[in-house]
Design an enzyme around this catalytic site. Structure first.
Site, PDB file in Angstrom:
ATOM      1  N   MET A  84      44.781  41.604  37.580  1.00 14.81           N
ATOM      2  CA  MET A  84      43.574  40.884  37.195  1.00 14.81           C
ATOM      3  C   MET A  84      43.371  39.663  38.090  1.00 14.81           C
ATOM      4  O   MET A  84      44.302  39.215  38.742  1.00 14.81           O
ATOM      5  CB  MET A  84      43.694  40.458  35.731  1.00 14.81           C
ATOM      6  CG  MET A  84      42.530  40.936  34.879  1.00 14.81           C
ATOM      7  SD  MET A  84      42.715  40.403  33.191  1.00 14.81           S
ATOM      8  CE  MET A  84      43.263  41.907  32.385  1.00 14.81           C
ATOM      9  N   CYS A  85      42.197  39.138  38.097  1.00 19.39           N
ATOM     10  CA  CYS A  85      41.840  38.040  38.992  1.00 19.39           C
ATOM     11  C   CYS A  85      42.447  36.713  38.519  1.00 19.39           C
ATOM     12  O   CYS A  85      43.014  36.627  37.443  1.00 19.39           O
ATOM     13  CB  CYS A  85      40.325  37.883  39.021  1.00 19.39           C
ATOM     14  SG  CYS A  85      39.446  39.423  39.318  1.00 19.39           S
ATOM     15  N   GLN A  86      42.313  35.697  39.315  1.00 21.56           N
ATOM     16  CA  GLN A  86      42.630  34.341  38.874  1.00 21.56           C
ATOM     17  C   GLN A  86      41.484  33.421  39.271  1.00 21.56           C
ATOM     18  O   GLN A  86      40.799  33.667  40.278  1.00 21.56           O
ATOM     19  CB  GLN A  86      43.938  33.846  39.495  1.00 21.56           C
ATOM     20  CG  GLN A  86      45.177  34.544  38.936  1.00 21.56           C
ATOM     21  CD  GLN A  86      46.430  33.666  38.970  1.00 21.56           C
ATOM     22  OE1 GLN A  86      46.370  32.453  39.196  1.00 21.56           O
ATOM     23  NE2 GLN A  86      47.568  34.295  38.722  1.00 21.56           N
TER      24      GLN A  86
ATOM     25  N   HIS B 268      37.915  31.480  43.173  1.00 23.00           N
ATOM     26  CA  HIS B 268      38.344  32.743  42.571  1.00 23.00           C
ATOM     27  C   HIS B 268      39.100  33.573  43.594  1.00 23.00           C
ATOM     28  O   HIS B 268      38.743  33.606  44.761  1.00 23.00           O
ATOM     29  CB  HIS B 268      37.092  33.526  42.115  1.00 23.00           C
ATOM     30  CG  HIS B 268      37.390  34.735  41.274  1.00 23.00           C
ATOM     31  ND1 HIS B 268      37.572  35.984  41.825  1.00 23.00           N
ATOM     32  CD2 HIS B 268      37.529  34.874  39.933  1.00 23.00           C
ATOM     33  CE1 HIS B 268      37.803  36.847  40.832  1.00 23.00           C
ATOM     34  NE2 HIS B 268      37.786  36.209  39.681  1.00 23.00           N
TER      35      HIS B 268
ATOM     36  N   ASN C 201      37.880  35.839  34.867  1.00 20.74           N
ATOM     37  CA  ASN C 201      39.190  36.506  34.845  1.00 20.74           C
ATOM     38  C   ASN C 201      39.228  37.329  33.573  1.00 20.74           C
ATOM     39  O   ASN C 201      39.022  36.793  32.478  1.00 20.74           O
ATOM     40  CB  ASN C 201      40.327  35.479  34.856  1.00 20.74           C
ATOM     41  CG  ASN C 201      41.593  36.007  34.188  1.00 20.74           C
ATOM     42  OD1 ASN C 201      41.898  35.628  33.061  1.00 20.74           O
ATOM     43  ND2 ASN C 201      42.306  36.884  34.842  1.00 20.74           N
TER      44      ASN C 201
END
Lengths: 282, 282
Positions: free
Chosen positions: A1-3, A77, A108
């Site tokens: 997953m993103c941060q 991001h 996120n």
């Protein structure tokens, strides 16, 4: 997953130190190597950089670590693709204009079966759940506030909280949103914040063997809030958001907060009137 | 007054050579030192860089001269402020989303008493006549084509020509507009174009003592059109636009053209139907 990472300050501030640590997670200390981006809000306008490369070593990321761009609100991001392919149009932050201001948004999380009815006022360019959620939120804000003069964060905050709670039914929805006047941060599963003000300490990055004397970098009246998926420094009092909590920051201070005491109940609102305040603890 | 430069190609192309010459006019060989910007269209999305510094020596401009970003359509602008102060929000290109694509726009000229009625669908962030004209054009396109599926350039071109002719009543309106599918260029007083294709020559910049062997830089099937306020090279057959001429370029070829034979007459159109084609020579 993103941060994600964001800063809100009472004076134009550079984020090269924080971005040095954060961007290491985009391919070096973390696996978020599917693109990155930053939005620097300067009044009503926003300077926007996105790239589908690795934040740890892409040329644009190196440029942004070396050349300070000072801004009162910054959103950043790094992406690990969950929905949508690795391409420029899927890189956060996303930016749109509403009421003569640039709005930017980073997410996120992961939204399942989120296909709201879009009326065309703001449409996604890429194919992520994140951009769809951003466009839907702006569409709903536009629909509720048809007046030309933009409402302030005091009016918008409860509506953003309501929309965030609604969309959260579809999955994990940690996000940061800003129009350069206020910064809205919503925690679902993983979001942390810390405030910096006088007396400033020396901050040590988690992801790099690097420290910064914040007292030398800031004046006695400077004040800022940092928000990030995971703490960026290892000696500052980062605190997690509660599940479903929305906080609003202006000039480096928290000015509004709401966390659902129980699952929010959708109430149809009259135009312009926040509908869910009754079930939120402000 | 400002200067603009644009490229439309049938393959992703870099503009570092052309931008090296063009950006010299932003403070070195020209006086356009009040900001600059570039938009690189990559499919539906656009990578956007703006800065309120001098294109001849700002750090971001140096980065963009040294790091090639390949794109099929590129718009670039250097600003000499006529309306609106020197600030980020007044730097071209301006970018907005319409129908799920990023649209970008650069203007050279000066519009007097241009204060059209804005319905809020697209509003300026800064205070230039240029951004107002861009927002007005998108507003009118949105109003006439309410369907969700975006019309192609074949449908849009006559309407863009009509809007350009209307706005030109207020002053000088040289512009370039693109959604990444087609590039629309409107000449009023100063706009030139040249096509490059096999066999490619060696191009010599006007503003720098620099040449590029285009045959080595391009393949035999590459084809591109360059549009600029003033020719960027001194040994290529740049040709001026006629006054009031709109040209549309796709994949490095001109695909549509219209120049008013006489002053356009404003005709109210049925929704979606181009109204002014009868007075234009296509």
């Amino acid at each position: 997953m993103c941060q994600l990472f964001a800063l809100n300050s009472n004076a134009p501030t550079e984020v090269t130190f924080a971005f040095t640590g954060f961007s290491a997670r985009g391919g070096a200390t973390g696996e978020h190597a599917d693109g990155f981006g930053l939005a620097f809000h300067d009044g009503a306008a926003c300077r926007h950089f996105v790239d589908d490369g690795r934040a740890s070593d892409a040329a644009l990321a190196c440029f942004l670590r070396q050349h300070a761009i000072r801004a009162r609100t910054v959103l950043a991001h790094i992406r690990k693709a969950t929905q949508g392919s690795v391409q420029l149009s899927n890189c956060h932050p996303f930016v749109r204009e509403w009421q003569g201001r640039h709005w930017s948004f980073c997410h996120n999380g992961d939204l399942k079966d989120f296909h709201p009815r879009m009326n065309g006022s703001h449409l996604p360019v890429g194919d992520t759940d994140s951009e769809r959620a951003f466009c839907f939120m702006l569409q709903e804000l536009r629909r509720r506030f048809r007046r030309r003069v933009a409402p302030g964060w005091q009016v918008l905050a409860p509506v953003v909280a309501e929309l965030a709670a609604d969309i959260s039914r579809h999955g994990v929805f940690n996000f940061v949103l800003s129009d350069g006047q206020a910064m809205y941060a919503h925690g679902a599963t993983r979001l942390h914040a810390v405030q910096r003000k006088h007396p400033f300490a020396t901050a040590h990055l988690v992801d790099r063997d690097l420290a910064l004397d914040l007292g030398a970098a800031n004046g006695p009246h400077d004040r800022m809030v940092l928000v990030a998926t995971e703490p960026l420094t290892r000696n500052e009092p980062w605190a997690p958001f509660a599940e479903g909590e929305l906080r609003v920051f202006v000039d480096g201070e928290q000015v509004w907060q709401a966390a659902p005491k129980r699952l929010p109940v959708r109430v149809e609102s009259a135009r312009g009137a926040p509908a869910i305040a009754s079930v939120l603890a402000a």
